[in-house]
Design an enzyme around this catalytic site. Structure first.
Site, PDB file in Angstrom:
ATOM      1  N   THR A 164      -0.693  27.332  10.615  1.00 31.39           N
ATOM      2  CA  THR A 164      -1.477  28.507  10.974  1.00 31.39           C
ATOM      3  C   THR A 164      -0.751  29.350  12.006  1.00 31.39           C
ATOM      4  O   THR A 164      -0.612  30.571  11.856  1.00 31.39           O
ATOM      5  CB  THR A 164      -2.844  28.072  11.551  1.00 31.39           C
ATOM      6  OG1 THR A 164      -3.527  27.276  10.594  1.00 31.39           O
ATOM      7  CG2 THR A 164      -3.686  29.281  11.894  1.00 31.39           C
ATOM      8  N   TYR A 186     -11.072  29.783   0.989  1.00 34.29           N
ATOM      9  CA  TYR A 186     -11.713  30.760   0.124  1.00 34.29           C
ATOM     10  C   TYR A 186     -12.452  30.112  -1.050  1.00 34.29           C
ATOM     11  O   TYR A 186     -13.665  30.186  -1.130  1.00 34.29           O
ATOM     12  CB  TYR A 186     -10.744  31.832  -0.401  1.00 34.29           C
ATOM     13  CG  TYR A 186     -11.490  32.920  -1.158  1.00 34.29           C
ATOM     14  CD1 TYR A 186     -12.261  33.846  -0.478  1.00 34.29           C
ATOM     15  CD2 TYR A 186     -11.468  32.969  -2.545  1.00 34.29           C
ATOM     16  CE1 TYR A 186     -12.990  34.811  -1.160  1.00 34.29           C
ATOM     17  CE2 TYR A 186     -12.188  33.927  -3.232  1.00 34.29           C
ATOM     18  CZ  TYR A 186     -12.951  34.839  -2.538  1.00 34.29           C
ATOM     19  OH  TYR A 186     -13.684  35.770  -3.214  1.00 34.29           O
ATOM     20  N   TYR A 243      -5.462  18.392   7.410  1.00 33.46           N
ATOM     21  CA  TYR A 243      -5.735  19.432   8.407  1.00 33.46           C
ATOM     22  C   TYR A 243      -7.141  19.957   8.173  1.00 33.46           C
ATOM     23  O   TYR A 243      -7.413  20.601   7.162  1.00 33.46           O
ATOM     24  CB  TYR A 243      -4.688  20.537   8.280  1.00 33.46           C
ATOM     25  CG  TYR A 243      -4.794  21.694   9.249  1.00 33.46           C
ATOM     26  CD1 TYR A 243      -5.647  21.672  10.352  1.00 33.46           C
ATOM     27  CD2 TYR A 243      -4.018  22.830   9.060  1.00 33.46           C
ATOM     28  CE1 TYR A 243      -5.718  22.745  11.232  1.00 33.46           C
ATOM     29  CE2 TYR A 243      -4.077  23.905   9.936  1.00 33.46           C
ATOM     30  CZ  TYR A 243      -4.932  23.854  11.016  1.00 33.46           C
ATOM     31  OH  TYR A 243      -4.992  24.928  11.876  1.00 33.46           O
ATOM     32  N   ARG A 288     -11.759  28.317   9.762  1.00 33.15           N
ATOM     33  CA  ARG A 288     -10.849  29.195   9.029  1.00 33.15           C
ATOM     34  C   ARG A 288     -11.006  29.070   7.521  1.00 33.15           C
ATOM     35  O   ARG A 288     -10.844  30.045   6.796  1.00 33.15           O
ATOM     36  CB  ARG A 288      -9.386  28.894   9.406  1.00 33.15           C
ATOM     37  CG  ARG A 288      -8.964  29.461  10.748  1.00 33.15           C
ATOM     38  CD  ARG A 288      -7.488  29.167  10.984  1.00 33.15           C
ATOM     39  NE  ARG A 288      -7.022  29.760  12.233  1.00 33.15           N
ATOM     40  CZ  ARG A 288      -6.450  30.958  12.336  1.00 33.15           C
ATOM     41  NH1 ARG A 288      -6.274  31.711  11.269  1.00 33.15           N
ATOM     42  NH2 ARG A 288      -6.038  31.410  13.513  1.00 33.15           N
ATOM     43  N   LYS A 290      -5.319  16.180  11.429  1.00 31.43           N
ATOM     44  CA  LYS A 290      -5.417  17.146  12.524  1.00 31.43           C
ATOM     45  C   LYS A 290      -6.852  17.646  12.514  1.00 31.43           C
ATOM     46  O   LYS A 290      -7.275  18.325  11.585  1.00 31.43           O
ATOM     47  CB  LYS A 290      -4.437  18.299  12.327  1.00 31.43           C
ATOM     48  CG  LYS A 290      -4.581  19.400  13.375  1.00 31.43           C
ATOM     49  CD  LYS A 290      -3.673  20.581  13.099  1.00 31.43           C
ATOM     50  CE  LYS A 290      -3.907  21.702  14.105  1.00 31.43           C
ATOM     51  NZ  LYS A 290      -3.061  22.904  13.838  1.00 31.43           N
ATOM     52  N   ILE A 318      -1.765  18.615  17.957  1.00 30.98           N
ATOM     53  CA  ILE A 318      -0.903  19.638  17.353  1.00 30.98           C
ATOM     54  C   ILE A 318      -1.314  20.940  18.026  1.00 30.98           C
ATOM     55  O   ILE A 318      -2.412  21.440  17.817  1.00 30.98           O
ATOM     56  CB  ILE A 318      -1.046  19.668  15.831  1.00 30.98           C
ATOM     57  CG1 ILE A 318      -0.535  18.335  15.251  1.00 30.98           C
ATOM     58  CG2 ILE A 318      -0.263  20.842  15.232  1.00 30.98           C
ATOM     59  CD1 ILE A 318      -0.691  18.200  13.744  1.00 30.98           C
TER      60      ILE A 318
END
Length: 296
Positions: free
Chosen positions: A47, A110, A136, A141, A164, A206
């Site tokens: 990201t 999405y 992740y 997001r 993560k 991270i």
């Protein structure tokens, strides 16, 4: 026991960009500086590295360059996730061919997925990967959350070694750590939660903060693992104003501004991201100065 890819702080590294593309000279200097400052791992094309707006060619080239430039000095983890499983598989195979030490695979954005869909996708990628896989989870997001029970199922895959956790949900993270046991390492994906997640049994973070402040961010984990829990918590809280400034606009806008001010890159981001607003930049620079970060 599965192999731990890294313990401590992995920098979610920015990708220095210009209008012409990736600035590899700047990228190389940044990689070298991070390693000299004592970072425990480097995470590229995630990201913070603007992986979502890199072209396929740039994404592959950046991974290859990072592995070669790092030359085994610290582990390199490549962001290879996508909302398209087939593309994530291709990118993961490429990263493995480049010699990465691990891949970071985000939940599909999405189009999202059911928990069954997540299990299928991550399992397919882990089956194809010759490098260890770190999941992740960043639902703010992607609109897609890895539930604790799903993480526990995925932890049984021999090649899925970590997660993560950037959900921000400490209760969920605690449940995940409880359910996965020693089958999966858990890393904080939020700089303001490093110590809380370490206290629950996490292996590190991270980090965005470690872009401009690698040595002191690593010190949080070093203090904790040395048994100085109070010292780690004190440093975590001392850095909170800078952490907040680094997230005053959507990541990686502020950290790109910070690294540009330090002379590591241009303050250039690809649309739809924009350069930092002046009022937020002023606060960020003030907090950087308080931490002794030189601004050019």
């Amino acid at each position: 026991m599965k192999k731990t890819v890294f313990t401590g702080i992995g920098t979610a590294l920015i990708t220095p960009l210009t209008r012409e593309g990736i600035d590899y000279e700047a990228f190389g200097k940044l990689i070298d500086w991070q390693i000299e400052e004592g970072i425990n791992s480097l995470v590229v094309c995630g990201t913070t590295g603007e992986g979502s707006t890199l072209t396929d060619e740039e994404h592959r080239a950046a991974i290859d360059y990072a592995v070669k430039r790092t030359a085994g000095r610290v582990p390199v983890i490549a962001g290879t996730g996508s909302n398209d499983t087939a593309y994530a598989l291709e990118l993961t195979k490429h990263a493995c061919d480049c010699g990465v030490d691990g891949v970071l695979v985000v939940t599909p954005y999405y189009n999202k997925a059911t928990q069954k869909g997540l299990i299928n996708m991550f399992s397919d990628i882990a089956d194809a990967s010759t490098a260890p896989v770190i999941l992740y989870n960043v639902p703010s997001r992607t609109g897609c959350n890895i539930e604790s029970k799903t993480a526990a199922i995925l932890a049984d895959h021999p090649n899925i070694v970590g997660i993560k956790e950037a959900s921000g949900n400490i209760s969920q993270i605690a449940e995940t750590i409880h359910l996965v046991g020693d089958k999966m390492d858990v890393y904080s994906g939020n700089d303001d939660q490093i110590v809380p997640i370490l206290a629950l049994g996490g292996k590190g973070c991270i980090s965005v903060l470690s872009n401009p402040l690698p040595k002191k961010t690593v010190e949080i984990c070093d203090r904790f693992f040395a048994g100085d829990i109070q010292g780690a918590a004190k440093l975590q809280l001392e850095l909170l104003p800078l952490i907040n400034a680094l997230f005053s606009e959507v990541n990686p806008i502020p950290v790109k501004s910070a690294m540009a001010a330090m002379g590591f890159c241009e303050e250039y981001l690809r649309s739809p991201l924009t350069v930092m607003e002046d009022n937020h930049r002023a606060v960020l620079f003030e907090e950087m100065k308080k931490q002794g970060i030189a601004i050019k």
